[in-house]
Structures are given as structure tokens and as C-alpha cells.
Write a protein that holds these residues in place. Sequence first.
Motif, PDB file in Angstrom:
ATOM      1  N   ASN A 138     -46.320  14.584  40.230  1.00 57.66           N
ATOM      2  CA  ASN A 138     -47.612  14.779  39.399  1.00 57.66           C
ATOM      3  C   ASN A 138     -48.696  15.239  40.048  1.00 57.66           C
ATOM      4  OD1 ASN A 138     -48.898  13.672  37.102  1.00 57.66           O
ATOM      5  ND2 ASN A 138     -50.306  12.552  38.566  1.00 57.66           N
ATOM      6  N   ALA A 139     -48.868  15.103  41.203  1.00 61.80           N
ATOM      7  CA  ALA A 139     -49.997  15.815  41.979  1.00 61.80           C
ATOM      8  C   ALA A 139     -49.602  17.350  42.093  1.00 61.80           C
ATOM      9  CB  ALA A 139     -50.273  15.553  43.378  1.00 61.80           C
ATOM     10  N   ASN A 140     -48.611  17.617  42.268  1.00 61.71           N
ATOM     11  CA  ASN A 140     -48.391  19.292  42.335  1.00 61.71           C
ATOM     12  C   ASN A 140     -48.448  19.886  41.071  1.00 61.71           C
ATOM     13  OD1 ASN A 140     -47.336  21.061  44.062  1.00 61.71           O
ATOM     14  ND2 ASN A 140     -45.418  21.041  43.555  1.00 61.71           N
ATOM     15  N   VAL A 141     -48.215  18.963  39.826  1.00 57.46           N
ATOM     16  CA  VAL A 141     -48.563  19.664  38.415  1.00 57.46           C
ATOM     17  C   VAL A 141     -49.690  19.519  37.908  1.00 57.46           C
ATOM     18  CG1 VAL A 141     -47.788  19.179  36.085  1.00 57.46           C
ATOM     19  CG2 VAL A 141     -46.207  18.964  37.733  1.00 57.46           C
ATOM     20  N   SER A 142     -50.656  18.356  38.408  1.00 59.23           N
ATOM     21  CA  SER A 142     -51.897  18.119  37.714  1.00 59.23           C
ATOM     22  C   SER A 142     -52.873  18.581  38.675  1.00 59.23           C
ATOM     23  CB  SER A 142     -52.056  16.644  37.456  1.00 59.23           C
ATOM     24  OG  SER A 142     -52.037  15.910  38.493  1.00 59.23           O
ATOM     25  N   GLY A 143     -52.704  18.726  39.709  1.00 60.41           N
ATOM     26  CA  GLY A 143     -53.519  18.963  40.732  1.00 60.41           C
ATOM     27  C   GLY A 143     -54.516  17.861  41.303  1.00 60.41           C
ATOM     28  N   GLU A 144     -54.361  16.528  40.665  1.00 57.36           N
ATOM     29  CA  GLU A 144     -54.973  15.418  41.189  1.00 57.36           C
ATOM     30  C   GLU A 144     -54.392  14.806  42.456  1.00 57.36           C
ATOM     31  OE1 GLU A 144     -57.779  12.656  40.917  1.00 57.36           O
ATOM     32  OE2 GLU A 144     -57.588  14.454  39.356  1.00 57.36           O
ATOM     33  N   VAL A 145     -55.385  14.669  43.338  1.00 54.47           N
ATOM     34  CA  VAL A 145     -54.939  14.498  44.646  1.00 54.47           C
ATOM     35  C   VAL A 145     -55.325  13.078  45.001  1.00 54.47           C
ATOM     36  CG1 VAL A 145     -55.170  15.083  47.136  1.00 54.47           C
ATOM     37  CG2 VAL A 145     -54.784  16.796  45.442  1.00 54.47           C
ATOM     38  N   LEU A 146     -56.781  12.728  44.989  1.00 56.29           N
ATOM     39  CA  LEU A 146     -57.128  11.518  45.334  1.00 56.29           C
ATOM     40  C   LEU A 146     -56.562  10.327  44.802  1.00 56.29           C
ATOM     41  CD1 LEU A 146     -59.236  10.267  47.279  1.00 56.29           C
ATOM     42  CD2 LEU A 146     -61.056  10.383  45.324  1.00 56.29           C
ATOM     43  N   SER A 147     -56.348  10.214  43.645  1.00 54.53           N
ATOM     44  CA  SER A 147     -55.778   9.258  42.854  1.00 54.53           C
ATOM     45  C   SER A 147     -54.248   9.179  43.568  1.00 54.53           C
ATOM     46  CB  SER A 147     -55.719   9.348  41.236  1.00 54.53           C
ATOM     47  OG  SER A 147     -55.018  10.715  40.876  1.00 54.53           O
ATOM     48  N   GLY A 148     -53.696  10.048  43.736  1.00 52.94           N
ATOM     49  CA  GLY A 148     -52.182  10.074  44.361  1.00 52.94           C
ATOM     50  C   GLY A 148     -52.420   9.330  45.577  1.00 52.94           C
ATOM     51  N   VAL A 149     -53.495   9.846  46.490  1.00 51.74           N
ATOM     52  CA  VAL A 149     -53.598   9.185  47.641  1.00 51.74           C
ATOM     53  C   VAL A 149     -53.870   7.738  47.589  1.00 51.74           C
ATOM     54  CG1 VAL A 149     -54.786   8.926  49.696  1.00 51.74           C
ATOM     55  CG2 VAL A 149     -54.286  11.232  48.976  1.00 51.74           C
ATOM     56  N   VAL A 150     -54.546   7.236  46.753  1.00 52.52           N
ATOM     57  CA  VAL A 150     -54.983   5.781  46.410  1.00 52.52           C
ATOM     58  C   VAL A 150     -53.615   4.977  45.793  1.00 52.52           C
ATOM     59  CG1 VAL A 150     -56.348   4.198  45.126  1.00 52.52           C
ATOM     60  CG2 VAL A 150     -57.306   6.279  45.978  1.00 52.52           C
ATOM     61  N   ALA A 151     -52.928   5.521  45.186  1.00 54.63           N
ATOM     62  CA  ALA A 151     -51.725   5.035  44.636  1.00 54.63           C
ATOM     63  C   ALA A 151     -50.661   4.713  45.841  1.00 54.63           C
ATOM     64  CB  ALA A 151     -50.921   5.901  43.579  1.00 54.63           C
ATOM     65  N   ILE A 152     -50.682   5.886  46.812  1.00 50.56           N
ATOM     66  CA  ILE A 152     -49.539   5.648  47.772  1.00 50.56           C
ATOM     67  C   ILE A 152     -49.999   4.712  48.853  1.00 50.56           C
ATOM     68  CG2 ILE A 152     -48.566   6.698  49.788  1.00 50.56           C
ATOM     69  CD1 ILE A 152     -48.503   9.371  48.095  1.00 50.56           C
ATOM     70  N   LEU A 153     -51.353   4.554  49.026  1.00 49.37           N
ATOM     71  CA  LEU A 153     -51.798   3.679  49.832  1.00 49.37           C
ATOM     72  C   LEU A 153     -51.653   2.041  49.153  1.00 49.37           C
ATOM     73  CD1 LEU A 153     -54.869   5.190  51.417  1.00 49.37           C
ATOM     74  CD2 LEU A 153     -52.615   5.086  52.503  1.00 49.37           C
ATOM     75  N   LEU A 154     -51.832   1.965  47.805  1.00 49.98           N
ATOM     76  CA  LEU A 154     -51.801   0.763  47.254  1.00 49.98           C
ATOM     77  C   LEU A 154     -50.192   0.441  47.516  1.00 49.98           C
ATOM     78  CD1 LEU A 154     -53.790   1.062  43.922  1.00 49.98           C
ATOM     79  CD2 LEU A 154     -54.156  -0.737  46.027  1.00 49.98           C
ATOM     80  N   ALA A 155     -49.320   1.165  47.369  1.00 49.11           N
ATOM     81  CA  ALA A 155     -47.814   0.819  47.352  1.00 49.11           C
ATOM     82  C   ALA A 155     -47.685   0.556  48.894  1.00 49.11           C
ATOM     83  CB  ALA A 155     -47.103   2.087  47.069  1.00 49.11           C
ATOM     84  N   MET A 156     -48.327   0.927  49.688  1.00 49.38           N
ATOM     85  CA  MET A 156     -48.215   0.880  51.259  1.00 49.38           C
ATOM     86  C   MET A 156     -48.550  -0.744  51.445  1.00 49.38           C
ATOM     87  SD  MET A 156     -49.075   4.028  53.430  1.00 49.38           S
ATOM     88  CE  MET A 156     -49.033   2.871  55.070  1.00 49.38           C
ATOM     89  N   ALA A 157     -49.919  -1.128  50.849  1.00 49.24           N
ATOM     90  CA  ALA A 157     -50.145  -2.663  50.856  1.00 49.24           C
ATOM     91  C   ALA A 157     -49.400  -3.428  50.316  1.00 49.24           C
ATOM     92  CB  ALA A 157     -51.579  -2.308  50.442  1.00 49.24           C
ATOM     93  N   ALA A 158     -48.761  -3.236  49.242  1.00 48.23           N
ATOM     94  CA  ALA A 158     -47.759  -4.068  48.514  1.00 48.23           C
ATOM     95  C   ALA A 158     -46.579  -4.134  49.222  1.00 48.23           C
ATOM     96  CB  ALA A 158     -47.544  -3.562  47.246  1.00 48.23           C
TER      97      ALA A 158
END
Length: 445
Positions: free
Chosen positions: A384-404
Motif C-alpha cells: 500500500n505504501a508503495n502505491v499511495s506513498g503514505e509512509v508514516l501511517s504504514g510505520v505506525v501500523a507495523i509497530l502496532l502489529a509488533m505490539a499486538a
Amino acid sequence: MESEATSQAGQALSTAAVDFDFTHFDLHLATKLVVALAIGLLVGLEREWRKQDADDHDRIGIRTFGLMGLLGGLGGTLTPTIGTWLVPAILATLALLLVNDRRVTAKDKAFTLAEDMTTLVAALVTVLLGVLASIGAMELAVSCAVVVVALLYLKPTLHALIGKLTPAELQATVRFLVISLVILPVLPDKGFGPYEVFNPRTTWLLVVMISAMSFVGYFAIRALGAALGVLATGIFGGLVSSTATTVSFAKLAGDAPEQGRIFAAGVALANVMMTLRIAVLTAVLAPSLAIVLLLPVGLAAATAALFVAFIWYTTRKSAVSPNEMKIANPFQLSQAIKFAVLLTVILLLERVLTENFGEAGLYVLAAIAGLADLDAITLSVAKNANVSGEVLSGVVAILLAMAANALVKGIIAGRAGGAFARWSVAAMSMMLVSAACGLAVEVYL
């Protein structure tokens, strides 16, 4: 049906082998025959070397095995021209010759035919590998030949290992082979239930994977000692699944609670490998996302590595020997099944959220997905980040997944209790704190 299957097998063999014109030199045919000869020489090399230890110079060696490999290659090549009976006839004739030779030789020697059966079977396998090379499967034939040589060469090692197995270990090994080689292949590979989320083969594969991690950990500890065995298991287990590795170490820590800190180091090391896996995935799929993710994930990995170094340094001298650890059983199916069922439930929740919230529920979806696995959400966010260019929200999502994911592993570790729970939870908590600090730096700088 039987005649039809026989006809199809004959057609497959005929199409696998090219109709050669034997009146001129054919380089492709020559290559196959050379590979068949090389396979025989490879197996014969080990048999020739083994004759020196056995002081048995009458045993067939490298020249005979080389000829048998070439014999198989010629048999496979000539089968389309002469008939499908050629290879069975070659095998039957060779078997009779070898058995008769062994019986004659055994009259004046102290060994019997049964004691030399390995060489006889290896000879027949060599012929068949020559046939396999001649019909075009040269890579497979050579790979099988290497396995054959390894089995022949490792005879003393394998016998010694089997001799050291306890009844419980042998029973556990048989059970593991049943669930992985008997049950897994026959399970249907299709979805059932709501959203078709329950896939019997995928779910059972997770059971096999967790059981395999327990096996790896158990026997690595026996072979390398507590400290090195746990670290080796943590490295390889983390490459497969840090959660499955945590489940396995929790079981081992329950059997040997006095070594809880060492097992916690294995969990921390598995988490280091997990963060490296995330970094590699994002770097390949979305380099811009990987650049922003590097600091949080790097700090998390460094924190876990410090825990591993500290625990190993403070416990390496006090670690007991593998025989003193009293690990009861390397195979505990019930724990693996419970985790697989939990994973299926989590996947169902993930599908429900995706259906109802879509991309708007990215953070919620990441948290739910992270309870089960990090790779899937990482791949999704990176694409999704590669297509939309949205990076920060992707980082937050991955870190939330790490926390879970850390929450699930913390609960698993907590159920084991003792030093294992305290150190495992502490390592994962500090990893999350470090990752959060790294994210804060990225946001405010």
C-alpha cells in the motif's frame, strides 16, 4: 484402470526420453550418460573409502559403482527403443549377481549377506539414479545421489544418535513423523467456515511447525548444551516464527524452570530475527517505508540483542548440562493445537474487520493481524505504501502489529511463569519502548 495407468506411465517414460538418432554423436545424450556415470562414481567413492576401514577389498567399489550408474543411464536411454521391460530386467539380473557374489564371498569370511545389504541396496539405487538422469531429471538424480552418499558416510553418527535416544524421545519422534508426513499431506487445502478462514492443511502446518520448533530446541540443547542450544534455536526459530518459538521455549521452560533466563534469551533472540525479517521485507517491497521504519525497528532489535548478551554473559557459567535439565518430552501436541485454534480465531476476527472497516480500519486491522502474524500485515502495508506513498501511517501500523504480537507472546511466556516469564516480558516490553522512542524521533525530526 490399472491397464490405463500402466499405459500412461509408459507414455510418460517415452515422452521423457527423446527419440535419439544413434548414428551420430548427440551431446545432450552424452551429457546424461556422463551424469549417470558420475553418480555411480560418487556413490562408489564412499564405498571404496569404506573398504579401508572394513579391510574388505573384495567389496565392490568405485569402478563397479561407476559402471552401474552408466548401466542405469544406458537402460533408461534404450528403454523407448527396446521396451519398458529393459530396466526391470537390468535390476533383477544385477540383484541376482550381487546376491550370489555375496554368498560365495561369505563362505570364507566372517560376515553374512545381511551385514552387507547396504552395499547391495546402494547398488540398485545407483542404477535407478542413472535411469533418472537419462530421462532428463539430472538435477534430481544428482541431489538424490548426494543424499545417498551422506547416508552411507554418516552410518556411525546415525547409529550413535539412535543409540542415545530414550524411549520417550523415540516415541516423540514417531509421533512427530506421523503428524508431519502422514496426516499433513492428506488434509484438504481449502477454506471452510465463515470467510473460508479455516484451512485444515494450513492450520495443521502451524501445528507441525510449532512441534518442529520444540524438536529443534530440545535436540539442540542436548547436542550443544543449554546456552548455545537455546541461542541456535532462537536464531533459526525466529526466521520461521518468533511466536511459535516462544510457544516452544515456554514448554521447555515449564520442564526446566531453573533455566528460565536462558530460554528467555532464546525468545529475545527470536524477536531480533523477527525485526530483521520485517526490515528485509519492507526494504524489498517499499524502500521509502523501510527508511522511516529503520530507526524504530533497529532500536527494538538492538534492545533485544542487549538482553540476549546480558543473559548469556551472566548465565553461561551456571547453565546446567543437558542431562540435568530434566526436559520431559520434546513433543507436546496439545499445546500446538491450542495455539493453532487461537490463530484461526484471530484470522476470523481479522477478516470481519476487513469486511466492515476496509482501509479505514488500518490501525485496528494491524493490531488484530499482529496477534497472529507480522508478515501478512507487513506485506500489505508495504504494498500500500508503495502505491499511495503514505509512509508514516504504514510505520505506525507495523509497530502496532509488533505490539499486538508482543502481547500474545507475553501472555504465552506469562503462563510459563518464573524467570522465563519475567525476562521474556521485560525484553519484549523494552523492545516496544525503544521502537516507540524511535518513532517519536522520526515524527518530531
